[in-house]
Scaffold this active site. Structure first.
Site, PDB file in Angstrom:
ATOM      1  N   LEU A  80       0.820  -1.287   0.123  1.00  0.00           N
ATOM      2  CA  LEU A  80      -0.044  -0.223  -0.104  1.00  0.00           C
ATOM      3  C   LEU A  80       0.772   1.189  -0.105  1.00  0.00           C
ATOM      4  O   LEU A  80       1.857   1.429   0.758  1.00  0.00           O
ATOM      5  CB  LEU A  80      -0.875  -0.108   1.374  1.00  0.00           C
ATOM      6  CG  LEU A  80      -1.659   1.152   1.654  1.00  0.00           C
ATOM      7  CD1 LEU A  80      -2.805   1.478   0.623  1.00  0.00           C
ATOM      8  CD2 LEU A  80      -2.205   0.978   2.996  1.00  0.00           C
ATOM      9  N   LEU A  82       1.783   4.132   1.500  1.00  0.00           N
ATOM     10  CA  LEU A  82       1.354   4.718   2.732  1.00  0.00           C
ATOM     11  C   LEU A  82       0.954   5.987   3.083  1.00  0.00           C
ATOM     12  O   LEU A  82       0.649   6.589   3.927  1.00  0.00           O
ATOM     13  CB  LEU A  82       2.847   4.248   4.065  1.00  0.00           C
ATOM     14  CG  LEU A  82       3.019   2.663   4.141  1.00  0.00           C
ATOM     15  CD1 LEU A  82       4.340   2.452   4.622  1.00  0.00           C
ATOM     16  CD2 LEU A  82       1.726   2.123   4.747  1.00  0.00           C
ATOM     17  N   GLU A 128      -0.007  -9.567  -1.154  1.00  0.00           N
ATOM     18  CA  GLU A 128      -1.625  -9.687  -1.303  1.00  0.00           C
ATOM     19  C   GLU A 128      -1.887  -9.922  -2.684  1.00  0.00           C
ATOM     20  O   GLU A 128      -2.750 -10.751  -3.056  1.00  0.00           O
ATOM     21  CB  GLU A 128      -2.407  -8.587  -0.703  1.00  0.00           C
ATOM     22  CG  GLU A 128      -2.425  -8.398   0.888  1.00  0.00           C
ATOM     23  CD  GLU A 128      -3.196  -7.435   1.376  1.00  0.00           C
ATOM     24  OE1 GLU A 128      -4.346  -8.021   1.878  1.00  0.00           O
ATOM     25  OE2 GLU A 128      -2.887  -6.383   1.251  1.00  0.00           O
ATOM     26  N   GLU A 148       2.297  -4.714   8.324  1.00  0.00           N
ATOM     27  CA  GLU A 148       0.930  -4.125   8.629  1.00  0.00           C
ATOM     28  C   GLU A 148       1.063  -4.031  10.011  1.00  0.00           C
ATOM     29  O   GLU A 148       0.554  -3.276  10.651  1.00  0.00           O
ATOM     30  CB  GLU A 148      -0.362  -4.810   8.265  1.00  0.00           C
ATOM     31  CG  GLU A 148      -0.729  -4.547   6.650  1.00  0.00           C
ATOM     32  CD  GLU A 148      -0.020  -5.595   5.696  1.00  0.00           C
ATOM     33  OE1 GLU A 148       0.886  -6.294   6.014  1.00  0.00           O
ATOM     34  OE2 GLU A 148      -0.562  -5.653   4.599  1.00  0.00           O
ATOM     35  N   ARG A 151       2.829  -1.383  11.478  1.00  0.00           N
ATOM     36  CA  ARG A 151       2.512   0.016  10.867  1.00  0.00           C
ATOM     37  C   ARG A 151       1.231   0.370  11.779  1.00  0.00           C
ATOM     38  O   ARG A 151       0.592   1.444  11.366  1.00  0.00           O
ATOM     39  CB  ARG A 151       2.125   0.107   9.683  1.00  0.00           C
ATOM     40  CG  ARG A 151       3.354  -0.468   8.521  1.00  0.00           C
ATOM     41  CD  ARG A 151       4.437   0.626   8.363  1.00  0.00           C
ATOM     42  NE  ARG A 151       5.288  -0.007   7.258  1.00  0.00           N
ATOM     43  CZ  ARG A 151       6.596   0.226   7.610  1.00  0.00           C
ATOM     44  NH1 ARG A 151       7.010   1.152   8.876  1.00  0.00           N
ATOM     45  NH2 ARG A 151       7.622  -0.021   6.739  1.00  0.00           N
ATOM     46  N   GLY A 156      -5.650  -5.464   3.872  1.00  0.00           N
ATOM     47  CA  GLY A 156      -6.895  -5.102   3.367  1.00  0.00           C
ATOM     48  C   GLY A 156      -7.317  -5.387   1.987  1.00  0.00           C
ATOM     49  O   GLY A 156      -8.161  -4.938   1.451  1.00  0.00           O
TER      50      GLY A 156
END
Ligand code: 1HE
Length: 291
Positions: A80, A82, A128, A148, A151, A156
């Site tokens: 992702l 961030l 993912e 994750e 963090r 997700g």
């Protein structure tokens, strides 16, 4: 976001989708290669990239029979972006996660099988998206982590559904709670990758596998990617019934009939294992040794 209108395929074969600058598509005959192309951010996935991935896989043209997903630069994907995270409230966070689900559904249950080529960091959302692909080739620089936990967030992009199926809930818990990472060899051993290759050889291997997949009967590829995972999740009675139905559909296909005929007429290749090269017994050598 700078939109690029990329027509993949020289003949304008119907592949016509807007991709963000963070994605590049190439056509290799009946195989398409989609590259995560934001190496300056280690291919972190931002919103335009997610929507571009969805659009690309939703728009795979009929002439493309398999896709290879790879990353530019030293890393497959750092997950992702961030930088986008802090701007979202709860409702936006849910919508964001669902947008990843939609995009990755188009990979996992899209028109064609997808081969991921992994190298360097395959972390967070990078793992993912890799898990949503059907085949994974890893270069031995690849490593896997789910940062994750550290963090303060959670997966997700469908990771909590797909990764336990791949490596088990217990391993995923360990990765998220302790920050444990796995190197390429370990990833191969625990089932993340199917193939392990030397650095720089992943894309060629991925395309080679995709070409082989593209040569399968389309109904078989559909059955394997769409039906098999559903059977594997159903109760045995429903599974046997679904298997009977899809196997009857596949064998009734003209493609299956002509392939079976080709084998019976000795026009199709036999099934051989790569190390099982059948040689005539070295009889002379044996005799010589005995005398
Ligand atoms: C990023 C990102 C990112 C790099 N979002 N900007 N993912 C992570 O927690 C992994 C975070 N990234 C890293 O740990 C490292 O960047 C790497 C190990 C992947 C690569 O290290 P390195 O030394 O090659 O690169 P770098 O110097 O850390 O990063 C280069 C630039 O990319 C830098 O920006 P710059 O403007 O200072 O040059 C980094 O900030 C930027 N960058 N990774 C944003 N991920 C649907 S939920 C999914 C949940 C998740 O995926 S969580 C896991 C997030």
């Amino acid at each position: 976001m700078r939109d690029l209108r990329i027509a993949v395929g020289k003949s304008g074969s119907g592949f016509d989708v807007r991709l963000p600058r963070s994605l590049k598509a190439e056509r290799h005959g009946d195989v398409a290669v989609l590259l995560l192309a934001r190496p300056e951010k280690r291919n972190a996935i931002d919103d335009p990239t997610v929507f571009g991935i969805e659009a690309f896989f939703a728009g795979v043209p009929d002439g493309v029979k398999a896709v290879v997903l790879a990353g530019e630069g030293d890393h497959f994907c750092s997950g992702l972006d961030l930088g986008e995270l802090s701007a979202r409230d709860v409702a936006q966070g849910i919508a964001h996660s669902r947008s990843w689900h939609r995009a990755f559904e188009h990979i996992e249950f899209g028109k064609v099988p997808v081969v991921a080529v992994l190298h360097g960091a395959v972390v967070g959302g990078g793992l993912e998206i890799a898990a949503a692909c059907h085949i994974r080739v890893a270069e031995d620089t690849a490593y896997y982590a789910l940062p994750e936990g550290s963090r303060g967030i959670f997966v997700g992009g469908g990771g909590s559904v797909r990764l336990p199926r791949l490596i088990g809930t217990s391993r995923m818990m360990d990765m998220m709670l302790t920050g444990r990472s796995y190197d390429a060899e370990e990833g191969q051993a625990i089932g993340i990758s199917h193939y392990l290759v030397a650095p720089g050889e992943g894309l060629a291997k991925g395309i080679e596998l995709a070409k082989r997949i593209a040569g399968n009967a389309p109904t078989t590829n559909f059955a394997v990617t769409h039906v098999l995972p559903r059977i594997a999740q159903s109760d045995p009675a429903a599974g046997y019934l679904t298997e009977a139905l899809i196997s009857a559909i596949a064998q009734a296909d003209e493609e299956a009939k002509s392939r079976l005929k080709a084998f019976l007429e000795k026009r199709a290749p036999k099934v051989v294992h790569r190390s099982a090269v059948h040689r005539k017994p070295a009889r002379n050598k044996t005799l010589r040794n005995k005398t």
